[in-house]
Every structure is written in structure tokens, then in C-alpha cells.
Scaffold this active site. Sequence first.
Site, PDB file in Angstrom:
ATOM      1  N   HIS A 173      -7.147-121.946 -30.505  1.00  0.00           N
ATOM      2  CA  HIS A 173      -8.143-123.452 -29.636  1.00  0.00           C
ATOM      3  C   HIS A 173      -8.350-124.460 -28.994  1.00  0.00           C
ATOM      4  O   HIS A 173      -8.532-125.994 -29.387  1.00  0.00           O
ATOM      5  CB  HIS A 173     -10.228-123.849 -30.690  1.00  0.00           C
ATOM      6  CG  HIS A 173      -9.958-123.791 -32.237  1.00  0.00           C
ATOM      7  ND1 HIS A 173      -8.968-125.613 -31.759  1.00  0.00           N
ATOM      8  CD2 HIS A 173     -10.208-123.031 -33.057  1.00  0.00           C
ATOM      9  CE1 HIS A 173      -9.070-124.944 -33.314  1.00  0.00           C
ATOM     10  NE2 HIS A 173      -9.836-123.902 -33.619  1.00  0.00           N
ATOM     11  N   HIS A 176      -9.286-114.478 -31.980  1.00  0.00           N
ATOM     12  CA  HIS A 176      -9.635-115.666 -33.515  1.00  0.00           C
ATOM     13  C   HIS A 176     -10.933-115.311 -33.024  1.00  0.00           C
ATOM     14  O   HIS A 176     -12.178-115.604 -32.287  1.00  0.00           O
ATOM     15  CB  HIS A 176      -8.851-116.778 -32.843  1.00  0.00           C
ATOM     16  CG  HIS A 176      -9.553-117.862 -33.829  1.00  0.00           C
ATOM     17  ND1 HIS A 176      -8.693-119.701 -33.510  1.00  0.00           N
ATOM     18  CD2 HIS A 176     -11.220-118.202 -34.060  1.00  0.00           C
ATOM     19  CE1 HIS A 176      -9.349-120.110 -34.512  1.00  0.00           C
ATOM     20  NE2 HIS A 176     -10.588-119.215 -34.545  1.00  0.00           N
ATOM     21  N   HIS A 236     -14.700-115.430 -36.924  1.00  0.00           N
ATOM     22  CA  HIS A 236     -14.522-115.507 -38.230  1.00  0.00           C
ATOM     23  C   HIS A 236     -16.654-114.562 -37.811  1.00  0.00           C
ATOM     24  O   HIS A 236     -17.400-114.541 -36.850  1.00  0.00           O
ATOM     25  CB  HIS A 236     -15.827-117.061 -38.027  1.00  0.00           C
ATOM     26  CG  HIS A 236     -14.632-118.078 -37.842  1.00  0.00           C
ATOM     27  ND1 HIS A 236     -13.995-118.467 -39.071  1.00  0.00           N
ATOM     28  CD2 HIS A 236     -13.932-118.634 -36.544  1.00  0.00           C
ATOM     29  CE1 HIS A 236     -12.886-119.205 -37.969  1.00  0.00           C
ATOM     30  NE2 HIS A 236     -13.160-119.159 -37.194  1.00  0.00           N
ATOM     31  N   LEU A 237     -16.116-113.638 -38.366  1.00  0.00           N
ATOM     32  CA  LEU A 237     -17.193-112.303 -39.221  1.00  0.00           C
ATOM     33  C   LEU A 237     -17.528-112.860 -40.509  1.00  0.00           C
ATOM     34  O   LEU A 237     -19.268-112.074 -40.562  1.00  0.00           O
ATOM     35  CB  LEU A 237     -16.099-111.307 -39.261  1.00  0.00           C
ATOM     36  CG  LEU A 237     -15.500-110.217 -38.090  1.00  0.00           C
ATOM     37  CD1 LEU A 237     -15.007-108.956 -38.031  1.00  0.00           C
ATOM     38  CD2 LEU A 237     -16.325-110.685 -36.460  1.00  0.00           C
ATOM     39  N   HIS A 276      -5.362-124.664 -36.723  1.00  0.00           N
ATOM     40  CA  HIS A 276      -6.517-125.217 -36.364  1.00  0.00           C
ATOM     41  C   HIS A 276      -6.154-126.110 -36.069  1.00  0.00           C
ATOM     42  O   HIS A 276      -5.776-127.282 -37.049  1.00  0.00           O
ATOM     43  CB  HIS A 276      -7.433-124.712 -37.324  1.00  0.00           C
ATOM     44  CG  HIS A 276      -8.844-125.646 -36.724  1.00  0.00           C
ATOM     45  ND1 HIS A 276     -10.061-124.653 -37.084  1.00  0.00           N
ATOM     46  CD2 HIS A 276      -8.697-127.384 -37.128  1.00  0.00           C
ATOM     47  CE1 HIS A 276     -11.012-126.348 -36.870  1.00  0.00           C
ATOM     48  NE2 HIS A 276      -9.897-127.039 -37.464  1.00  0.00           N
ATOM     49  N   ASP A 311     -13.340-117.696 -30.497  1.00  0.00           N
ATOM     50  CA  ASP A 311     -13.085-118.567 -31.671  1.00  0.00           C
ATOM     51  C   ASP A 311     -15.219-118.317 -32.259  1.00  0.00           C
ATOM     52  O   ASP A 311     -16.010-119.093 -32.174  1.00  0.00           O
ATOM     53  CB  ASP A 311     -13.480-119.419 -31.640  1.00  0.00           C
ATOM     54  CG  ASP A 311     -13.637-120.733 -32.930  1.00  0.00           C
ATOM     55  OD1 ASP A 311     -13.543-120.084 -34.239  1.00  0.00           O
ATOM     56  OD2 ASP A 311     -13.303-121.882 -33.272  1.00  0.00           O
TER      57      ASP A 311
HETATM   58 ZN   LIG Z   1     -10.327-123.179 -35.683  1.00  0.00          ZN
END
Ligand SMILES: [Zn+2]
Length: 427
Positions: free
Chosen positions: A233, A61, A63-64, A180, A306
Site C-alpha cells: 500500500h 492483500h 483481510h478476511l 507494511h 487492502d
Molecule cells: Zn498494511
Amino acid sequence: MSDMLIKGGRVIDPASRRDGVFDVLIKGSVVAQISKSIRTRNVTTIPAKGMIVCPGLVDLHCHLRDPGRPDKETIETGSQAAVAGGFTTICCMPNTDPPVDNEGIVQYINKEAARVDLCRVFPIGCITKQRQGETLTEFGELIKAGVKGFSDDGDEVANGNVLRRALEYSRAFNVPIFEHPIDRYCAQNGVMHEGLVSTRLGLHGSPAIAEEICVARDLLLARFTRARLHLCHISTKEGVALIRRAKEDGISVTCETCPQYLCFTDKMLESYNTNCKVNPPLRSEEDRLAVIEGLRDGTIDCIATDHAPHCLAEKELEITQAPFGMIGFETALPMIISELIGKQKLSWLHVLHAMTIKPAEILGVEFGKLQKGAIADIPIFDPQRSWKITSSTLRSRSRNTPLLNKQVTGRVTYVIVNGVVKYELSE
Ligand SMILES: [Zn+2]
């Protein structure tokens, strides 16, 4: 490419429960031999005395921000940060701009990751078109293009019927749905965890029940559809308890937590540091301890980062306006060392199980092992080395971590991916 010999490190392979001092010989892209003392000529030797040598870390998990926000991160800078943190396989969430809801975007990510050629990047596809929570994407096409799972991360799938259909649809492909689990109506866009600290600070809180309600609903739908649910998460005591019971009942669920929920609490918000504003929020000490216990007893399967980069201008806004998220690739190992290893709450075998073989199994990929014949994805790190996290040490394009300018312990010195050195600490 020349063969490599990693000499005298502490080799930890959770998949085979190996933990001891060994030499590791790499030939081409695979691990050729692991033994007490390997003597061979014409190899590049990497001395690893006092270092940990393990399977490449697998992050389910991150985020790019690519496509869409190159000021925050790109596939290139994100991959640089990932290898600097010991990660050799990462899964990027689809809440980019545009979102990953069609083959074209998946192909773009694949092409860019191949051009950068540092770590393996597996895209996660959107569950719904435009992440609107209404119409399912074409799962088959997206899987053919290379996605390893589906998520509308950043938001839960609020409509129970849409999530039911997504879970049913995913069964045909045997891929996980990454949910999520935060009920947006209960969360009310709260700035931090709802509790004594938020009351004292006068900040609007997002209660634990926002996670728990969504976890409970998702587990019921997983039982009903018999599909593979992966909960992202997990941060609350009751969330962990619900998942523990579901696993006892045989529901096919896996879940992750993140270093920030193992290490930090809502008290960190007392400084109004916007780098502590994350979603789900940093919870109470009671929640934090329950999350550690969940990891200890296997209720929580994985530790994911995350990794959520944001630029300084946005994080400098007032706490109510600043976006949610902190970076995670380069801080994960130091955080885990300080809280779990240093305080002897969990062993290295246990922690690395949750960061290598377990996430690899959830993705259905062959990585996450350090054994004869396995692909040579290997980080080498010094678990005792003290260093300071600064703007110049961070490879991520963003700096949003409460650990900025803090002294930490545990540093990655080498990372090998597919038999090739992709990172070498230069100091
Ligand atoms: Zn999330």
C-alpha cells in the site's frame, strides 16, 4: 460440467497484450480456444457483447478476519465479496486472532477456503511469532502448508535486524516479504494524513515521512540481502520516488497501491466519515497524482485492495477511536473505472496488468492469464453499467466504505473459477 462459450466480449489479456472482440471456449477447467467466431454445439453460451472478459483478478492483500472476528468477515463472506468484485485469487493477511504464525492456522484457512469453494485463497504467513516483531516463524513449515509470502501487516517489522534476518531467510525459499512500510514512531497512531487538512480539522496526523522512512530502510535492506521485498500500500510521492530509484539501481523490489490512494485524498476526512480512516491514510492531491504516475510508469507493480472489513459499532465510534480500514473487493473496479479509465489516465490493458498477471508473477502462481491452455478463471463485467452500492448489494459482512449508497459505474456479471460459474449477478 458442461462446456461454456463466452460470446462476443471484449477479451483483454495483459500477459499476451490481447485486446479485442473474441469468443472464448472453456472445456472443463481450461480455456480451449479464443477466436473471432466459435461455433460449437452442446455448450452453455454466455452472451458478453459490450462486456469485458479478462483473467481473474488477483488480490495480493486483503483481510478476511478469519479466524477471530466473524462479526466483521469470514473466509466464506470474504470469498463471496471477492468473486462479486471479479477476484478469483486472493491473499489474506495474517493479522487474524490467532495470527497465522503456525501450520495449524494455515491448514484451517485452506480447509475453510476449500469448503466455501468460491475463489482461491492463499494465506500469507506471519514474519514473526505472534506478530511480535521478535522471533521469526518457521518459514519452511508454513510454505509447505501453503503460504505464498510473509508479512507482519498491520505493523512494520520495526527491528531492522529482525527484518534483515527475515529477508535472508526468505531467499532460501524464493518467496517475497510483504512489508507494511509505516514507521510506527513517526506515524504516532495519527488519525489521518498530516497536512493542511489535518491542521484545519484539529486531527492528529500521520505524516508522509512515516512511510518514506520505512520504505527507504526496507529498500536498503533489500539491496543488502538481495532478497525479494514487496512493499504494501504505497501512498506517498516520495515513497514512489524512492522505489523508482531503487528499481533503476536493480534492487529486487515490487510494490502495490490500492484504489483508495488512486482515487481519494485527505479532503474526504472533512466529513469526519470514519470509513475514510485507513492506514496508510488518504494523502494529499500531490501524493495521489504521484501514485497514479508511479502506476503509469511501472514503478508501482500492482493494485491490491487492502480489503479491511470492520463492523458498524466500531466504525460508529469517534474518528479518533474508530479502527483503520475500508472494504475493497466490491468497490475496486468501480473506483478504477471512475478515476483511471473514465478519465483516460490508463488503458484497460495497463490497469488489468496490475491486477492479474503481475500479482500472479509475484506470488509465483500460474493464474492471471486468459490464453489457450490457461486455467479458466474469468470475470465478465460491464464497464458502463451504473448501479448503487447499498447494504443489500454488498456481499461482504461489513459495510465500511465511503461509497455506501453512492452511484457507481462498472459491474461484474459473471465469474468463472476453474471452469465453474461461481458468481452470477441476479438482477
Ligand atoms: Zn498494511
